[in-house]
Design a protein around this motif. Structure first.
Motif, PDB file in Angstrom:
ATOM      1  N   ARG A  54       0.759  -1.251  -0.171  1.00  0.00           N
ATOM      2  CA  ARG A  54      -0.173   0.042   0.183  1.00  0.00           C
ATOM      3  C   ARG A  54       0.884   1.273   0.032  1.00  0.00           C
ATOM      4  O   ARG A  54       1.907   1.324   0.641  1.00  0.00           O
ATOM      5  CB  ARG A  54      -0.804   0.173   1.167  1.00  0.00           C
ATOM      6  N   LYS A  55       0.481   2.184  -0.703  1.00  0.00           N
ATOM      7  CA  LYS A  55       1.156   3.503  -0.826  1.00  0.00           C
ATOM      8  C   LYS A  55       1.428   4.071   0.796  1.00  0.00           C
ATOM      9  O   LYS A  55       2.507   4.472   0.869  1.00  0.00           O
ATOM     10  CB  LYS A  55       0.513   4.571  -1.653  1.00  0.00           C
ATOM     11  N   ARG A  56       0.308   4.234   1.379  1.00  0.00           N
ATOM     12  CA  ARG A  56       0.598   4.652   2.712  1.00  0.00           C
ATOM     13  C   ARG A  56       1.755   3.916   3.408  1.00  0.00           C
ATOM     14  O   ARG A  56       2.571   4.633   4.326  1.00  0.00           O
ATOM     15  CB  ARG A  56      -0.994   4.579   3.439  1.00  0.00           C
ATOM     16  N   ASP A  57       1.674   2.647   3.518  1.00  0.00           N
ATOM     17  CA  ASP A  57       2.688   1.708   4.023  1.00  0.00           C
ATOM     18  C   ASP A  57       4.138   2.136   3.626  1.00  0.00           C
ATOM     19  O   ASP A  57       5.026   2.186   4.637  1.00  0.00           O
ATOM     20  CB  ASP A  57       2.433   0.293   4.118  1.00  0.00           C
ATOM     21  N   VAL A  58       4.264   1.981   2.274  1.00  0.00           N
ATOM     22  CA  VAL A  58       5.733   2.499   1.656  1.00  0.00           C
ATOM     23  C   VAL A  58       6.043   3.923   2.226  1.00  0.00           C
ATOM     24  O   VAL A  58       7.310   4.039   2.785  1.00  0.00           O
ATOM     25  CB  VAL A  58       5.781   2.605   0.251  1.00  0.00           C
TER      26      VAL A  58
END
Length: 69
Positions: A54-58
């Protein structure tokens, strides 16, 4: 005839493959895979045998590196 070469910065979508995260971060696919096995690196999910980020996790993982320095 002049050839135009574009340098496009890699971007992340909401859900990304390991090669997409590799292109964005400059970290090799192999290193991301090894880190996943070691519990390091960005959080990921498995869906149908695929590893997805997920973008937010990266972005959260990148932010955590700055705080740890």
């Amino acid at each position: 005839m002049t050839e135009v070469i574009s340098s496009v910065e890699p971007t992340l979508t909401d859900i990304n493959s390991r090669p997409q995260v590799s292109a964005y971060t400059g970290i090799s696919v192999q290193t991301l895979a090894r880190w996943a096995g070691e519990g390091k690196g960005p959080k990921f999910v498995k869906a149908g045998g695929r590893v997805l980020y997920r973008k937010r996790d990266v972005l959260a993982w990148i932010d955590s590196l700055e705080e740890a320095s």
